[in-house]
Structure formats: C-alpha cells, structure tokens
Design a protein around this motif. Sequence first.
Motif, short mmCIF file in Angstrom:
data_model
loop_
_atom_site.label_atom_id
_atom_site.label_comp_id
_atom_site.label_asym_id
_atom_site.label_seq_id
_atom_site.Cartn_x
_atom_site.Cartn_y
_atom_site.Cartn_z
N SER A 59 46.19 -16.54 24.10
CA SER A 59 47.10 -16.20 23.01
C SER A 59 48.13 -15.18 23.50
O SER A 59 48.01 -14.62 24.59
N ASP A 60 49.12 -14.93 22.65
CA ASP A 60 50.23 -14.06 23.09
C ASP A 60 49.81 -12.61 23.33
O ASP A 60 50.49 -11.87 24.02
N THR A 61 48.67 -12.20 22.75
CA THR A 61 48.27 -10.81 22.98
C THR A 61 47.26 -10.69 24.13
O THR A 61 46.82 -9.60 24.46
N TYR A 62 46.89 -11.84 24.70
CA TYR A 62 45.88 -11.81 25.76
C TYR A 62 46.40 -11.12 27.02
O TYR A 62 47.55 -11.27 27.42
N ARG A 63 45.53 -10.35 27.63
CA ARG A 63 45.80 -9.89 29.00
C ARG A 63 44.46 -9.74 29.71
O ARG A 63 43.44 -9.50 29.06
N PRO A 64 44.44 -9.91 31.05
CA PRO A 64 43.14 -9.75 31.74
C PRO A 64 42.70 -8.30 31.68
O PRO A 64 43.53 -7.40 31.54
N ARG A 65 41.39 -8.09 31.77
CA ARG A 65 40.88 -6.71 31.73
C ARG A 65 40.86 -6.09 33.12
O ARG A 65 40.71 -6.80 34.12
N THR A 66 40.98 -4.76 33.18
CA THR A 66 40.86 -4.06 34.46
C THR A 66 39.38 -3.98 34.83
O THR A 66 38.51 -4.27 34.01
N ASP A 67 39.09 -3.55 36.07
CA ASP A 67 37.70 -3.44 36.52
C ASP A 67 36.91 -2.47 35.64
O ASP A 67 35.76 -2.72 35.29
#
Length: 321
Positions: A39-47
């Motif tokens: 979705s448009d608000t998705y971003r991968p998470r940091t470690d």
Amino acid sequence: MIHMNPKIVGLGTTFLLLLIFGAVVVAPRYTNPESDRVSDTYRPRTDLEEKGRALYISYGCQYCHTQYIRTIDWDLGADRIAQAGDYARDTSPQLGSNRIGPDLSQEGGEHTDDWHFAHFRNPRWTRPESIMPSFSYLAPEERKAMTAYVQSLGGRSADGRVERQWHWRRQAIAAYQAGVDENIRWLHSKVPDGWLRVPNPYPITDASFKRGEVIYQRHCLGCHGPVGDGQGPAVAEIYPPPLNFTTLKRHGIAGGATGGMLYYQIMNGITGTAMPYFKRELESEKIWDVSNYVARQFIGIVDANQEPKGIDAAFEPVEKK
Ligand code: HEC
Ligand code: HEC
C-alpha cells in the motif's frame, strides 16, 4: 443413487477439502490484485524495528493489541482503514484478536520515545488506571527496539508524525533548558491568542471540583504528581520533565495562566514532549473541570466563570445578589 462406501466417502471428503483450499487459499492469491501489492504507506522495516517486532511477538503483545482498523471501527477514529497492502511483506501479520488495549496499527508518532520508555517501565505512570502489565524487565536494548517498532506502526504516515514529534521536541528541549520563564513563554507562544484570553466558562462547584480532582488522578497524576509539582514517578524517564504547575503562578492570568490556555494545552497536548493530547479521551466538560482543578489546587489563580460571561447555563448554580 450412489452407494456410500469408505472409498467414496474418503474420495469425497478429499475432493471437498481440496475445493475449500482452492477457494480460500489459492484463488485469492491469484484473483486478488492487492495480495502482494504494497500500500502507499508501506515501507520496509529497519533491523532495529524487526528486532522489536520479534520481541512484540515473543512477549505476547498481540494478545491484547490489534493492528487493523475496519470500517465498522468508526469509534476508533477509522482515520485509516487497514488495507491488504499494509501487511504484504509480513510473514505473520500481527492482526491480533482482542482489544484489551487500543489498536496499534497507527501507533507510530502518537507519542514521543520518552513517553514509551515511561509507559513500558510502568504503564500506570503515564495512564494511572492502565491494566497493561509492566515491562520494566526489558533490557535497555530491548526497550529501544520495542519503541522503534511501535514508532514504525503506520508506515510512512507514522514517519511523518514521528518527524513532527522530533521537530517540536528539539524546540521544547531548547526552551526547557533556557529556564522556567523562557519555557513558559515558549509554551504559551504556541497557544492561539484567543485561547489565552478565554476565562474558564465553568463555575467551580463542590461537585465540579471533585470531578476535576478525579480526572486529574486518573489521567495526570503519574506525570504532574499528586501536588502538581511535576514530580510524578514518570519524571524518571521523561524529558523535558512534566510541568511544575506552581511555576505558572508568577505569570499570572494576563501572562497566560487562564482557563482557556489550560484547556488548549490539555486538549491538544504538547507534541514533541510526553504531554499527550486528551481531545479524543476527555469530553469538553471534563477538560474544563480538570483545568479548574489545576488552577485552584496548584496554580492558585482561578478565573472560573468570570465576567463577561453572558447568561449562565440552566444547570449552573444561581448566584445570590
Ligand atoms: C494484558 C493486556 C496487555 C498486554 C499484554 C500489553 N498491553 Fe499494551 N496496553 C494495554 C492497555 C489496557 C492499554 C491502554 C492503557 C495504557 O496506555 O497503558 C495499552 C496501551 C499500550 C500502548 C499505548 C497506546 C496509546 O497510544 O495510547 C502501547 C504503545 C502499548 N500498549 C504497547 C504494548 C506492547 C509493545 C506490548 C508488549 C510488550 C503490550 N502493549 C502488551 C494492554 C496490554
Ligand atoms: C506522560 C506525562 C504527562 C501526562 C500524563 C500529562 N502531562 Fe501535562 N505535561 C507533561 C509535559 C512533559 C509537559 C511539558 C513540559 C515542558 O515542555 O516543559 C506538560 C505540560 C502541561 C501543560 C502546559 C502548561 C502551560 O503553561 O503551557 C498543562 C496545562 C498540562 N500539562 C496539564 C496536564 C493535565 C491536566 C493532564 C491530565 C489530564 C496532563 N497534563 C497529563 C507531561 C504529562
């Protein structure tokens, strides 16, 4: 007519199971265009956030917290309805099943990190009536990871809120370090002018004062302390520390210690500091009542029901002339 024998029953059930598997597992995977589109608000998470997520699962946070808002959850605000793409890269989405605590899908940026530190150490410090267990046994790195994860909930929308918290946080810290008077000047410079001049429109009666006291004990005590000096137990984790209300006295009503100023700060909170907003939790009358309580009990300057006040409301006590 089919004669039921073990072979037919066995084949029939297998066929049925395969059909169900196809309908609920295989078909959606190929017919739902959303299934792996983020979705448009998705971003991968940091470690660090991933580490926090693993802890979230192992400590069982999902037994009390959900991470999805449906259209029927309008009472939760429903500012963002959950979309499949929010979870597209999660191998086990933490949807949760119980809402013993609030939904956390948009938790990122709701509070500052120091609020979370205090809350994880003892939820009663930030919310005196909380039934969330204390996680004071988290190692410092664990608490940091857990906070990072919680601050990432909501993806890109959360990032915007977290950024705004840091923007104001830097200014709030600078103002606090510049001394009491400068801090109060800074705090009040962010309150719209009209509010600074509005007296508290609620008269103080025995009952309304008592209500204000109870609201204070339920929502404010852990930070601002039982005597309003900002020395509640949460002070151990919170910086800038909770305001000492007695310092407002020397600024007087003209200097901003009005009912309207108190109302505005309690309603909106002070983004960038641990001071939460109460506009979703307390209805208007409760905010005015607790403002009157703080004004009389700790600041010692009361402007309740001052002139010019128009015609009193029907329930208000009749003053003897
Ligand atoms: C027994 C149920 C329970 C468990 C387990 C639990 N919580 Fe909570 N949580 C609550 C309740 C109730 C509240 C609301 C009162 C409060 O703020 O403490 C809450 C509030 C919160 C909030 C604040 C939400 C807000 O913005 O007001 C966060 C963040 C949170 N919990 C995170 C966690 C995390 C992370 C864990 C696991 C380490 C966890 N909780 C475990 C019940 C629980
Ligand atoms: C989690 C801690 C916390 C809780 C809970 C909390 N506060 Fe605060 N409060 C703060 C902090 C921190 C500040 C800002 C201190 C600073 O920047 O100097 C603040 C500031 C304020 C101010 C601003 C005063 C001014 O002159 O601008 C008011 C009013 C206030 N709090 C009232 C309340 C009331 C009433 C409650 C309960 C309904 C409450 N607060 C709950 C931490 C808290």
